[in-house]
Design a protein around this motif. Structure first.
Motif, short mmCIF file in Angstrom:
data_model
loop_
_atom_site.label_atom_id
_atom_site.label_comp_id
_atom_site.label_asym_id
_atom_site.label_seq_id
_atom_site.Cartn_x
_atom_site.Cartn_y
_atom_site.Cartn_z
N SER A 17 3.87 5.81 -5.45
CA SER A 17 4.11 5.76 -6.90
C SER A 17 3.02 6.46 -7.70
O SER A 17 3.20 6.70 -8.90
CB SER A 17 4.21 4.30 -7.36
N TRP A 21 2.50 1.68 -3.38
CA TRP A 21 1.53 2.11 -4.39
C TRP A 21 1.15 3.58 -4.21
O TRP A 21 1.06 4.33 -5.20
CB TRP A 21 0.29 1.22 -4.31
N TYR A 31 0.84 -1.21 0.00
CA TYR A 31 0.00 0.00 0.00
C TYR A 31 0.87 1.26 0.00
O TYR A 31 0.60 2.20 -0.75
CB TYR A 31 -0.92 -0.01 1.21
N VAL A 40 7.25 -0.92 -8.25
CA VAL A 40 6.02 -1.43 -8.86
C VAL A 40 6.33 -2.08 -10.20
O VAL A 40 5.82 -3.17 -10.53
CB VAL A 40 4.99 -0.29 -9.02
#
Length: 305
Positions: free
Chosen positions: A60, A57, A54, A281
């Motif tokens: 990013s 993400w 999390y 990622v």
């Protein structure tokens, strides 16, 4: 007890029953405790992993886009991209995959099918298994000494690929040995009974049956190689290369290297943490694609054989 037991054998039997009941109760309690401990450990690990994913993400978002994937590296965070690192990682795997799989499977075939059983074979197998636990930085020092300096390959893709091949080679060897060892002996006997030679039996019978296990070991090895940083840092792989590598003798950078250096630079410039998160990622997506493709191939051969 409400009655007197005169038969000592009957008394001994009752005591044994009580002892077994006590042991059974203790084992059930221990089993429940162990199950709860493992459940809590699993939940904790998944929770930490979920928080980490999390966080990556969130950091990013806004940075991971088509421009970031196709742009070259830059000293300015808002202009930096990872196209060069992606190309470098793929070229690195283009060296690691054939070298590791060829040497690893060949070594496993020799040790399981041709080597004379004895202390020397056991010693070799034990040392190969021990190599799988050697820290990756040691392989980096070995690559620096042999490939970068002795063979004068410098910090090229070839030097990095050969170093990574040494790092993950024991994994492929051990996995291939287990896969070959698990092939039923009656398949070999049937092949020999039909007049096939040893090499024909290995090529036509043993390797096809052992292929799913060999692929599994190769997947794990390549997944580790593409995410390793320490050996490349020791080799002196640069973090900023504006020119895209076009051959295996060119200098290069890779996705793990970019994550490592951008994480260090995030102490001074906050935007580098976002760049590192976006790169992570991309690296995770590459690993997912690699593993999914290999699993599909492995399942296909499992159904066939």
């Amino acid at each position: 007890m409400s009655y007197q037991i005169e038969d000592k054998g009957e008394l001994k039997t009752l005591l044994n029953i009580e002892t077994k009941k006590s042991n059974m109760t203790r084992r059930i309690i221990l089993d429940r405790i162990a199950r709860n401990i493992f459940l809590i450990s699993t939940i904790f690990a998944l929770l930490v992993l979920g928080i980490l994913i999390y966080k990556i993400w969130v950091d990013s978002v806004g940075w991971l886009n088509f421009k970031f994937l196709t742009s070259n590296l830059s000293i300015f965070p808002h202009k930096a991209g990872i196209w060069g690192a992606i190309v470098g990682s793929f070229l690195l795997m283009a060296i690691v995959a054939p070298v590791t799989i060829t040497l690893g499977v060949s070594t496993a075939v020799y040790l399981e099918e041709y080597a004379i059983k004895g202390k020397l074979q056991s010693l070799i197998k034990m040392n190969i298994s021990n190599l799988a636990g050697v820290p990756s930085v040691i392989f980096g020092l070995l690559g620096l000494t042999v490939f970068a300096r002795l063979l004068n390959l410098g910090s090229s893709i070839l030097a990095g690929g050969l170093t990574m091949s040494l790092l993950v080679l024991p994994i492929v060897v051990v996995a291939s040995q287990e896969a070959i060892r698990s092939v039923p002996s009656f398949l070999r006997d049937a092949s020999y009974a039909m007049g096939a030679t040893k090499w024909t039996t290995i090529r036509k019978v043993v390797l096809p049956v052992a292929l799913p296990g060999i692929l599994t070991g190769s997947i794990l090895a390549l997944s580790r190689a593409i995410g390793e940083t320490a050996p490349l840092v020791v080799l002196g792989i640069p973090t900023l290369i504006l020119r895209i590598p076009s051959s295996i003798m060119d200098n290069f950078t890779a996705l793990p290297i970019q994550v490592y250096y951008w994480t260090l630079d995030a102490v001074l410039t906050r935007e580098y943490a976002n760049l590192a998160a976006a790169t992570i990622v991309v690296l995770m997506l590459m690993l997912a694609i690699m593993n999914s493709t290999a699993i599909i191939i492995r399942n296909k051969f499992q159904k066939r054989y």
